[in-house]
Design an enzyme around this catalytic site. Structure first.
Site, PDB file in Angstrom:
ATOM      1  N   LYS A 197       0.408   0.177   1.457  1.00 19.73           N
ATOM      2  CA  LYS A 197       0.410   1.189   2.514  1.00 19.73           C
ATOM      3  C   LYS A 197       1.653   0.973   3.363  1.00 19.73           C
ATOM      4  O   LYS A 197       1.887  -0.119   3.872  1.00 19.73           O
ATOM      5  CB  LYS A 197      -0.857   1.045   3.351  1.00 19.73           C
ATOM      6  CG  LYS A 197      -0.957   2.054   4.467  1.00 19.73           C
ATOM      7  CD  LYS A 197      -2.298   1.956   5.165  1.00 19.73           C
ATOM      8  CE  LYS A 197      -2.372   2.928   6.325  1.00 19.73           C
ATOM      9  NZ  LYS A 197      -3.603   2.722   7.113  1.00 19.73           N
ATOM     10  N   LYS A 249      -0.116   4.571  -0.677  1.00 16.23           N
ATOM     11  CA  LYS A 249      -0.170   5.542   0.415  1.00 16.23           C
ATOM     12  C   LYS A 249       1.074   5.458   1.272  1.00 16.23           C
ATOM     13  O   LYS A 249       1.434   4.345   1.654  1.00 16.23           O
ATOM     14  CB  LYS A 249      -1.408   5.205   1.242  1.00 16.23           C
ATOM     15  CG  LYS A 249      -1.593   6.048   2.454  1.00 16.23           C
ATOM     16  CD  LYS A 249      -2.817   5.604   3.162  1.00 16.23           C
ATOM     17  CE  LYS A 249      -2.963   6.454   4.407  1.00 16.23           C
ATOM     18  NZ  LYS A 249      -4.082   6.062   5.199  1.00 16.23           N
TER      19      LYS A 249
END
Ligand code: PBG
Length: 326
Positions: A197, A249
């Site tokens: 992330k 992400k």
């Protein structure tokens, strides 16, 4: 030799031919719908930077999850906006806190008809907006945060969640959550690790959606957008710690990472098409600069083509409905 020697266009000549040779599938089951539920809300509130997305009340979320099940989506990812925040984010592990209540209501509504997942992170619940608790010097305290994540995992499992999604990028978070779940008798609750992330500007609209209190940034825990090898390290660690699925992400600016993740691991790979990716396409479409419907499906297909088994997207229901209509 005839010229051109090869004619790839033969396979693009008709819709039937194109369908025959299409390499990538996009089906409703591949899509996961993120949802925002606002504690105490009596009316759904539109999120201005995410046209079409609202903060739900407990009434409206029930309707939308039924619609999502009917559309055949693979899962739901729940986020909540609590009425009260504090320094430790204690509402996150309060059984009657906003998110745990929402989990109970959603699972009560859909049962096992789709997969109910919840974000496991403190940022919606802390008054400073960080994903963890702070040490005396104001830095994010990794190991103290793990204790909060353990409690949060157990509270979410008690509320009936099927999958927890640790998203705070603390070292050891997957192992801590796995151990806590197993210790509390929840060996069947799965972990979808937000493994890679990034500290991304594309989360901007989400911070509106959850009314984030953050000032500053998350660069001491989320990854530098320049790094891909480091992402593979994060992914390897999460799988070693027991992640059942891993996530990259954002999605669209990180498709190389999605592909490398898929090559690396033998667990399902998810990619999260985040708020800013959604907002960009909606905004361009609202200006008449892009064909919205085609752009939506093209973006989702691209994420699948890069190697994602699962795609989290705010368009999940709409896309699923369009895909089933064919
Ligand atoms: C953290 C979390 C974030 C998103 C999902 N989980 C925000 C952040 O890390 O700042 C972003 C999702 C999006 O932008 O759509 N709880």
């Amino acid at each position: 030799m005839p010229f051109p020697a090869e004619r790839p266009r033969r396979l693009r000549r008709t819709p039937a031919m194109r369908r025959l040779v299409s390499e990538t599938t996009l089906e409703p089951r591949h899509l996961v719908l993120p949802l925002f539920i606002r504690e105490g809300a009596t009316e759904p509130r539109p999120v201005p930077s995410m046209p079409g997305v609202v903060q739900h009340t407990s009434e409206t979320v029930r309707k939308v999850v039924v619609e999502a099940v009917e559309a055949g989506v693979g899962g739901l990812m729940l986020f909540a906006i609590p009425e009260r925040k504090d320094a430790s984010g204690s509402a996150a592990y309060d059984p009657d806190g906003a998110l745990n209540t929402a989990i109970r209501e959603v699972v009560g509504e859909v049962g096992a008809a789709t997969v109910v997942m919840a974000d496991l992170c403190l940022d919606e619940f802390t008054d400073h907006g960080h994903c963890g608790v702070l040490a005396a010097d104001g830095t994010v305290d990794n190991d103290a945060t793990l204790d909060a994540y353990r409690r949060m995992a157990v509270a979410q499992a008690e509320a009936g969640v099927h999958v927890v999604g640790p998203s705070g990028m603390m070292d050891g978070q997957v192992g801590a959550v796995r151990e806590a779940l197993d210790g509390a008798g929840f060996a069947d609750v799965a972990v979808l690790a937000y493994a890679a992330k990034y500290a991304s500007a594309f989360f901007g609209p989400f911070r509106d959606a959850v009314e984030s209190s953050l000032t500053g940034d998350r660069r001491t825990y989320q990854q530098d957008p320049a790094n891909a090898v480091e992402a593979l390290r994060e992914i390897r660690l999460d799988v070693d710690e027991g992640a059942d699925m891993i996530m990259v992400k954002p999605a669209m600016s990180y498709l190389d990472v999605v592909t490398r993740a898929k090559d690396l691991v033998d667990v399902p790979v998810a990619a999260y098409q985040v708020s800013g990716e959604y907002a960009m396409i909606e905004a361009a479409a609202a200006n008449g600069w892009i064909d919205r419907d085609r752009a939506v499906l093209e973006s989702l297909t691209s994420i699948r083509r890069a190697g994602a088994d699962i795609v989290l997207t705010y368009w999940a229901v709409e896309a699923a409905q369009r895909l089933s209509r064919g």
